[in-house]
Design a protein around this motif. Structure first.
Motif, PDB file in Angstrom:
ATOM      1  N   ASP A  14       0.836  -1.199   0.000  1.00  0.00           N
ATOM      2  CA  ASP A  14       0.000   0.000   0.000  1.00  0.00           C
ATOM      3  C   ASP A  14       0.872   1.252   0.000  1.00  0.00           C
ATOM      4  O   ASP A  14       0.571   2.239  -0.672  1.00  0.00           O
ATOM      5  CB  ASP A  14      -0.921   0.016   1.231  1.00  0.00           C
ATOM      6  CG  ASP A  14      -2.063  -0.979   1.114  1.00  0.00           C
ATOM      7  OD1 ASP A  14      -2.351  -1.407  -0.030  1.00  0.00           O
ATOM      8  OD2 ASP A  14      -2.656  -1.326   2.147  1.00  0.00           O
ATOM      9  N   PHE A  15       1.959   1.179   0.757  1.00  0.00           N
ATOM     10  CA  PHE A  15       2.900   2.306   0.825  1.00  0.00           C
ATOM     11  C   PHE A  15       3.515   2.564  -0.550  1.00  0.00           C
ATOM     12  O   PHE A  15       3.590   3.710  -1.002  1.00  0.00           O
ATOM     13  CB  PHE A  15       3.994   2.009   1.847  1.00  0.00           C
ATOM     14  CG  PHE A  15       5.120   3.003   1.837  1.00  0.00           C
ATOM     15  CD1 PHE A  15       4.925   4.297   2.314  1.00  0.00           C
ATOM     16  CD2 PHE A  15       6.369   2.652   1.354  1.00  0.00           C
ATOM     17  CE1 PHE A  15       5.969   5.228   2.295  1.00  0.00           C
ATOM     18  CE2 PHE A  15       7.416   3.571   1.339  1.00  0.00           C
ATOM     19  CZ  PHE A  15       7.207   4.859   1.812  1.00  0.00           C
ATOM     20  N   ASN A  61       0.991   4.169  -2.762  1.00  0.00           N
ATOM     21  CA  ASN A  61       0.756   5.560  -2.384  1.00  0.00           C
ATOM     22  C   ASN A  61       1.837   6.487  -2.908  1.00  0.00           C
ATOM     23  O   ASN A  61       1.590   7.682  -3.132  1.00  0.00           O
ATOM     24  CB  ASN A  61       0.667   5.692  -0.862  1.00  0.00           C
ATOM     25  CG  ASN A  61      -0.622   5.131  -0.299  1.00  0.00           C
ATOM     26  OD1 ASN A  61      -1.644   5.109  -0.981  1.00  0.00           O
ATOM     27  ND2 ASN A  61      -0.588   4.659   0.937  1.00  0.00           N
ATOM     28  N   ASP A  83       0.959   8.443  -5.935  1.00  0.00           N
ATOM     29  CA  ASP A  83      -0.205   9.321  -5.819  1.00  0.00           C
ATOM     30  C   ASP A  83       0.252  10.712  -5.377  1.00  0.00           C
ATOM     31  O   ASP A  83       0.650  10.899  -4.228  1.00  0.00           O
ATOM     32  CB  ASP A  83      -1.184   8.743  -4.801  1.00  0.00           C
ATOM     33  CG  ASP A  83      -2.439   9.593  -4.651  1.00  0.00           C
ATOM     34  OD1 ASP A  83      -2.521  10.668  -5.279  1.00  0.00           O
ATOM     35  OD2 ASP A  83      -3.337   9.192  -3.893  1.00  0.00           O
ATOM     36  N   VAL A 131      -1.318  13.389  -4.548  1.00  0.00           N
ATOM     37  CA  VAL A 131      -2.072  13.928  -3.411  1.00  0.00           C
ATOM     38  C   VAL A 131      -1.551  13.326  -2.108  1.00  0.00           C
ATOM     39  O   VAL A 131      -1.337  14.030  -1.120  1.00  0.00           O
ATOM     40  CB  VAL A 131      -3.580  13.650  -3.559  1.00  0.00           C
ATOM     41  CG1 VAL A 131      -4.323  14.131  -2.318  1.00  0.00           C
ATOM     42  CG2 VAL A 131      -4.130  14.330  -4.809  1.00  0.00           C
ATOM     43  N   TRP A 132      -1.343  11.997  -2.101  1.00  0.00           N
ATOM     44  CA  TRP A 132      -0.832  11.327  -0.894  1.00  0.00           C
ATOM     45  C   TRP A 132       0.549  11.850  -0.534  1.00  0.00           C
ATOM     46  O   TRP A 132       0.854  12.076   0.631  1.00  0.00           O
ATOM     47  CB  TRP A 132      -0.777   9.813  -1.122  1.00  0.00           C
ATOM     48  CG  TRP A 132      -0.408   9.051   0.120  1.00  0.00           C
ATOM     49  CD1 TRP A 132      -1.253   8.533   1.051  1.00  0.00           C
ATOM     50  CD2 TRP A 132       0.921   8.730   0.561  1.00  0.00           C
ATOM     51  NE1 TRP A 132      -0.536   7.907   2.054  1.00  0.00           N
ATOM     52  CE2 TRP A 132       0.797   8.010   1.777  1.00  0.00           C
ATOM     53  CE3 TRP A 132       2.191   8.972   0.050  1.00  0.00           C
ATOM     54  CZ2 TRP A 132       1.899   7.544   2.490  1.00  0.00           C
ATOM     55  CZ3 TRP A 132       3.299   8.510   0.760  1.00  0.00           C
ATOM     56  CH2 TRP A 132       3.156   7.806   1.958  1.00  0.00           C
ATOM     57  N   ILE A 133       1.384  12.043  -1.541  1.00  0.00           N
ATOM     58  CA  ILE A 133       2.742  12.548  -1.299  1.00  0.00           C
ATOM     59  C   ILE A 133       2.693  13.912  -0.621  1.00  0.00           C
ATOM     60  O   ILE A 133       3.388  14.161   0.364  1.00  0.00           O
ATOM     61  CB  ILE A 133       3.533  12.640  -2.621  1.00  0.00           C
ATOM     62  CG1 ILE A 133       3.825  11.230  -3.160  1.00  0.00           C
ATOM     63  CG2 ILE A 133       4.849  13.398  -2.418  1.00  0.00           C
ATOM     64  CD1 ILE A 133       4.460  11.222  -4.546  1.00  0.00           C
ATOM     65  N   ASP A 145       0.332  15.164   1.107  1.00  0.00           N
ATOM     66  CA  ASP A 145      -0.284  15.084   2.434  1.00  0.00           C
ATOM     67  C   ASP A 145       0.602  14.368   3.451  1.00  0.00           C
ATOM     68  O   ASP A 145       0.286  14.342   4.647  1.00  0.00           O
ATOM     69  CB  ASP A 145      -1.631  14.350   2.353  1.00  0.00           C
ATOM     70  CG  ASP A 145      -2.699  15.171   1.640  1.00  0.00           C
ATOM     71  OD1 ASP A 145      -2.524  16.400   1.545  1.00  0.00           O
ATOM     72  OD2 ASP A 145      -3.691  14.571   1.162  1.00  0.00           O
ATOM     73  N   ASN A 146       1.690  13.774   2.987  1.00  0.00           N
ATOM     74  CA  ASN A 146       2.546  12.978   3.884  1.00  0.00           C
ATOM     75  C   ASN A 146       4.030  13.336   3.713  1.00  0.00           C
ATOM     76  O   ASN A 146       4.865  12.496   3.399  1.00  0.00           O
ATOM     77  CB  ASN A 146       2.349  11.488   3.610  1.00  0.00           C
ATOM     78  CG  ASN A 146       0.980  10.992   4.023  1.00  0.00           C
ATOM     79  OD1 ASN A 146       0.764  10.584   5.163  1.00  0.00           O
ATOM     80  ND2 ASN A 146       0.037  11.040   3.082  1.00  0.00           N
TER      81      ASN A 146
END
Length: 215
Positions: free
Chosen positions: A6-7, A10, A13, A15-17, A19-20
């Motif tokens: 999953d990591f 992500n 992505d 958006v995920w990058i 946000d994290n």
């Protein structure tokens, strides 16, 4: 194991990058992939392309996108340079120990052997070419350390290779990042990048197995 995959997913992505950890997360990932053995599985090429897309859409700050592009190309290149120096140091200091290790899920001696053959065939330019080849780019600096390549020579190829690798892929993402088709088909683009990058490695493995069968 599910969380691990999953990591990895992500990491493709944008958006995920953002946000994290944002692009600072990318600096850490590039450093690991280019300098630490366990980093060979990280998707460096797609990440650099995605970085360009993020910069093109100016989602970081109100700074001029071109200025942001140059800034991040510089920072990411430095992360790649430092990563390779760590890999070189690792190979130089503990090469014999690495070659005596048993294969495991995240470490296989054949990767070092493949990188060594590639290095011997291409010479110093292998440090540059390896940047564009998954798995090989992780092990190439380690092999350079094992064979005790001249540090000055290694440094020159290391710097050139990092700026070329980062500059080409991030700029490609930057130039294509505002294209709606690219945005809507990002997964296909990432798959294509991975396929192109891994093809030389796969071909080399197949050729090696065919040679063994005919020997």
């Amino acid at each position: 194991m599910t969380d691990f995959f999953d990591f990895l997913h992500n990491l493709t992505d944008p958006v995920w990058i953002m946000d994290n950890g944002g692009l600072y997360l990318l600096l850490f990932i590039v450093f690991i992939e280019t300098g630490i053995l366990l980093g060979f599985f990280l998707p460096g090429d797609p990440l650099l392309f995605i970085t360009g897309i993020i910069l093109a859409n100016n989602t970081l700050t109100e700074v001029n996108p071109v200025v942001s592009l140059l800034y991040w190309v510089l920072l990411i290149s430095i992360a790649g340079i430092l990563g390779n120096f760590l890999g070189y140091w690792t190979g130089n200091r503990s090469g014999k120990i690495l070659l005596q290790r048993k294969d495991s899920l995240f470490f296989k001696k054949k990767y070092i052997t493949q990188a060594q053959e590639f290095y011997e065939k291409k010479g110093g330019s292998a440090i540059v070419l390896a940047r564009f080849m998954p798995i090989v780019r992780t092990f190439a600096p380690i092999v350079a350390g094992i064979v005790k390549m001249d540090l000055r020579k290694f440094s020159i190829f290391n710097i050139i290779g990092s700026f070329l690798w980062v500059g080409v892929l991030v700029t490609a993402g930057f130039l294509l990042g505002e294209n709606e088709w690219i945005k809507n088909n990002l997964e296909k683009i990432i798959f294509l990048i991975v396929a192109i990058a891994t093809t030389p490695v796969i071909v080399k493995i197949i050729k090696g197995r065919l040679r063994k069968k005919t020997a």
